[in-house]
Design an enzyme around this catalytic site. Structure first.
Site, PDB file in Angstrom:
ATOM      1  N   SER A 252      13.023  60.402  10.412  1.00  0.00           N
ATOM      2  CA  SER A 252      14.220  61.233  10.513  1.00  0.00           C
ATOM      3  C   SER A 252      14.288  62.323   9.443  1.00  0.00           C
ATOM      4  O   SER A 252      15.140  63.213   9.535  1.00  0.00           O
ATOM      5  CB  SER A 252      15.476  60.369  10.443  1.00  0.00           C
TER       6      SER A 252
ATOM      7  N   LYS B 144      24.768  58.189   8.829  1.00  0.00           N
ATOM      8  CA  LYS B 144      24.343  59.414   8.150  1.00  0.00           C
ATOM      9  C   LYS B 144      25.476  60.425   8.048  1.00  0.00           C
ATOM     10  O   LYS B 144      25.654  61.091   7.011  1.00  0.00           O
ATOM     11  CB  LYS B 144      23.152  60.012   8.902  1.00  0.00           C
TER      12      LYS B 144
END
Length: 859
Positions: free
Chosen positions: A734, A777
């Protein structure tokens, strides 16, 4: 004594024809040293002396005699011993001795008992002078003789003879040493004899007196040597003893060992006799008890147990196949005695069958409003899980025989997975059972052991159902991702049948070996991650993710559940522990860093205990809690909140990462190395993250012309990329977009917007792929003061579950290609200030890439 050279040439004694064996045992075998049976008799009177053959200057008496070799025995002086003679040369020696007036013969023990062809090496050099007192011819070529030991002889040399063995001997005079040590050992030997006599039953008095009253130590030693169970070598050692002292030492050692054996034998016999006496006593008492019960008209214990089991079996509501098997086992138990091991195994098996809830179930509370109220009371948020439970209740209300779902709650520690199972059971009105699977490596723990094993029991599934008392409980399989596997089996594979609605209606436990219907059981599995859950097992589960809580959600959970719970546990009153929202926010931001609320509850409990201590010392004290007081109670701040940087230098980009403790903000840093080569990576990066960095560099290198990067920079300068917090391992794809943004900024000497964070996986063709952990996140970006989040377009659906306040304060920029990422993060317009309303209009970095606002509407 002459050496072997004095024998005939070759040293071989002449033996005519095959020689039968002299048997080692006498005609009447003597008993051990106590003299409890017939044995060698003691010679009395003066011994008979052979005729002297010659005299010599030393005055030794030398004479020649026929020799009788002996196997496995030694004849001692002063003793009478029976012998069986069968070898031709031995028969000839006996005949030669009987033909003389004195009937004298020399007996010598063989060194090797299995030798028939004798040489000088096969015979000892010390023997016994004996006189034949009796002789009896038996059927066959054997003689039975009785010999009386006279004196010890020493072989000087063997004389050749055609018919039998002959040798020249000299008499060994008896030792006459009379030291004090001889007398001391003599008395010790007599004490050992007395002790051995006490260890043997029924010893005649005259036999005991014959040993204990013997004054001559040599006679006593030879008599004991003939009666003790000694091998030939030890008997020969006694015969060759050079002095009384040595003779007594030898017999003392042999007798000591025999006494130890007798003591051990008596101990073992006593223990065995005690066990036998107890068994006989129990048998007699049991027979008397049966007679008494018969007179009183009562049943025997075995019959009473069987009758009780039969009554329970008749009253139990069992399936037909289960009842048939139970009746068969009960009939088998009735035929077994109660002392048989299978009796107790069968009784335990029947008790398990009777105690299991084969058809017992609790009635479900199908009130949807009640279920929603219970779930909201116990947990804040978790809308998806609550909706799924309400949906199941609705289906069960419309179709009562519907199969129970098999849920798997996946999320970081402390988000309420286990407690959610208890709330589900309370909402349904069902029994709740929890079974921890962490560290389970043995398949038999789940499916049970077969009854052939000692201590066999059913598996944990059946045990949980027995504890619940119903076959439709809520059964929680906790920590299903931490199952182990070794040579004892794979527990995860054993769960395939349990968690498959198409198979678990005939689940067979190894112990019961009967089909049990698990379709009504509401299974709830919990896991921190699905990475270690096998694919076939994961395919049978309905996955429900429980992401971490936002700061606002933690604030509400703390006020509604954590603070009241700690007030109750510490004995405080509600007004004595008042935590304002500002104090709780301090605890969340500076003293805990987690996705759940477990550490937050511990921190609140720590404050509550300190307040309780102050109240216990002074009931009138008032503790006012503010940020300064929290520092005094808990110490300095444990965590520094992530903060977005005001200015990012070239080569630095802001990325977002997911951990089990929630989301985090990562700063990807890159710098050029003049004169260096290649790409260096540091910061405890995993293999996947390193591959993302190499892919980012390769993309920029291949699109250098489009991005305005000079190709010479790749040849003349290397790159060092670092991700801070190097002590913490990092991995995953990611961070790809952040790495490509950092490298692009480095090579073009441009700046990245400091208010923008990004996440997404990249490909060499320039695509941005979706990633996981979007909610965590985004929450991390919100805590750090980030205003804009760049994420893959396919992850926009993950934003639907975000709290409304998060959507209002952040701008989300969906991207599909790396070029869109670079266009969105380049520093062009000044960053938006906190407090301003987020941009909701549609912006276009490129014509084909729309940017969607937090509401998800296109403009």
């Amino acid at each position: 004594m002459k050496d072997e050279k004095s024998m005939p040439a070759g040293g071989q004694l002449e033996v005519a024809g095959p020689q039968p064996v002299e048997r080692a045992e006498p005609v009447e075998t003597p008993e051990p040293a106590t003299g409890t049976g017939p044995g060698p008799e003691v010679v009395t009177g003066q011994p008979v002396s052979p005729k002297e053959e010659e005299s010599n200057p030393e005055g030794r008496k030398i004479f020649e005699l026929p020799v009788l070799p002996l196997r496995n025995t030694v004849v001692f002086p002063y003793m009478v011993a029976p012998l069986i003679v069968g070898r031709p040369r031995s028969l000839a020696a006996v005949e030669a001795a009987v033909a003389t007036e004195e009937k004298l013969l020399a007996t010598i023990a063989q060194r090797h008992q299995n030798e028939d062809e004798l040489t000088a090496e096969d015979l000892h050099r010390v023997g016994t002078l004996v006189v034949i007192t009796k002789m009896l011819r038996t059927s066959g070529d054997t003689l039975q003789i009785a010999v009386q030991g006279l004196q010890r002889l020493r072989v000087l040399e063997f004389v050749p003879h055609d018919q039998h063995l002959r040798a020249r001997f000299e008499v060994i005079e008896e030792p006459a040493d009379t030291e004090i040590e001889v007398e001391a050992i003599h008395r010790n030997v007599i004490d050992l004899v007395r002790k051995s006599l006490t260890l043997l039953p029924n010893v005649p008095e005259e036999v005991a007196a014959a040993f204990t009253n013997e004054e001559d130590p040599v006679v006593l030693a030879f008599r004991l040597g003939a009666l003790i169970n000694l091998d030939t070598e030890k008997q020969q050692a006694l015969l060759e003893a050079p002095s009384r002292l040595e003779l007594l030492r030898l017999i003392h050692g042999f007798l000591t060992r025999e006494v130890e054996i007798l003591e051990l034998r008596k101990k073992v016999t006593g223990e065995a006799q005690a066990e036998m006496d107890k068994a006989q006593r129990d048998y007699v008492l049991r027979q008397q008890l049966r007679a008494i019960q018969k007179e009183l008209g009562e049943q025997e214990p075995e019959q009473a147990e069987a009758e009780l089991l039969r009554e329970r079996l008749t009253a139990a509501d069992l399936p037909d196949d289960v009842r048939k098997e139970a009746e068969r086992e009960l009939k088998r138990m009735e035929r077994l005695p109660s002392a048989a091991p299978d009796y107790h195994v069968t009784r335990t098996y029947l008790e398990w069958i009777l105690e299991l809830p084969w058809r017992t179930e609790t009635e479900d509370n199908l009130d949807l409003d009640h279920a929603k109220q219970v779930l909201d009371e116990d947990h804040y948020g978790l809308k998806d899980v609550k909706d799924r439970i309400i949906e199941f209740l609705a289906v069960l209300k419309l179709k009562p025989n519907a199969k129970s779902p098999i849920l798997c709650l996946v999320g970081p520690p402390g988000v309420g997975k286990t407690s959610l199972g208890q709330s589900i059971a309370r909402a349904l009105g069902r029994k709740f059972e929890r079974m921890s699977l962490g560290g389970v490596r043995d398949e038999a723990e789940l499916r049970g052991h077969r009854r052939t094993y000692v201590g066999a029991l059913p598996g944990r599934i059946i045990q949980a159902l027995r504890r619940a008392g119903t076959h439709n409980p809520v059964l929680m399989l906790d920590e299903v991702d931490k199952l182990g596997m070794d040579w004892r089996g794979d527990p995860a594979s054993a769960l395939l049948e349990v968690l498959d609605p198409a198979q678990n209606h005939t689940f067979r436990d190894h112990y019961l070996d009967l089909p049990f219907d698990l379709r009504k059981v509401f299974f709830i599995c919990t896991a921190n991650s699905l990475g270690t859950v096998p694919g076939p097992l994961r395919d049978r589960l309905e996955i429900l993710s429980l992401p971490g809580y936002s700061e606002e959600e933690k604030l509400e959970i703390c006020k509604r559940y954590l603070i009241p719970r700690q007030v109750d546990e510490t004995g405080l009153k509600t007004e004595q522990l008042l935590l304002t929202d500002e104090v709780v926010r301090v605890l969340i931001a500076k003293y805990t860093r987690e996705a759940g609320v477990r550490q937050l509850e511990r921190t609140v409990g720590q404050i509550a205990r300190k307040v309780a201590r102050a109240v216990a010392q002074d009931p009138d004290v008032k503790v006012e809690l503010d940020e300064q007081k929290v520092v005094e109670l808990l110490g300095p701040e444990k965590f520094l909140p992530d903060r977005a940087k005001q200015v990012l230098p070239a080569g630095v980009a802001t990325g977002l990462a997911w951990t089990e403790a929630g989301g985090e903000v990562l700063f990807i840093e890159a710098t050029l190395l003049p004169g260096g080569k290649g790409l260096s990576l540091t910061g405890q990066l995993g293999e996947v993250m390193q591959e993302s960095a190499r892919a980012a560099q390769s993309y920029i290198w291949s699109h250098a012309k489009e991005l305005g990067v000079k190709l010479k920079i790749f040849e003349k300068k290397g790159v060092h990329m670092h991700v801070p917090s190097g002590a913490i391992p990092k991995d995953g794809p990611s961070a790809g977009v952040a790495m490509v943004a950092a490298l692009s900024s480095l090579y073009t000497n441009s700046l990245i917007r400091p208010d923008t964070a990004m996440t997404g996986e990249i490909t060499l063709s320039g695509l941005v792929l979706p990633v996981g952990g979007v909610k965590e996140k985004v929450l991390a970006a919100r805590r750090a003061g980030i205003l804009r989040v760049v994420l893959p377009k396919h992850n926009m659906n993950d934003l639907l579950d975000l709290p409304a306040d998060i959507k209002e304060r952040l701008e989300f920029i969906p991207v599909e290609t790396i070029s869109e990422v670079l266009a969105a993060v380049q520093k062009g317009t000044p960053p938006r200030q906190n407090g301003h309303k987020p941009v909701t209009r549609l912006k276009r970095a490129r014509p084909a890439s729309p940017r969607v606002a937090a509401s998800g509407r296109r403009k």
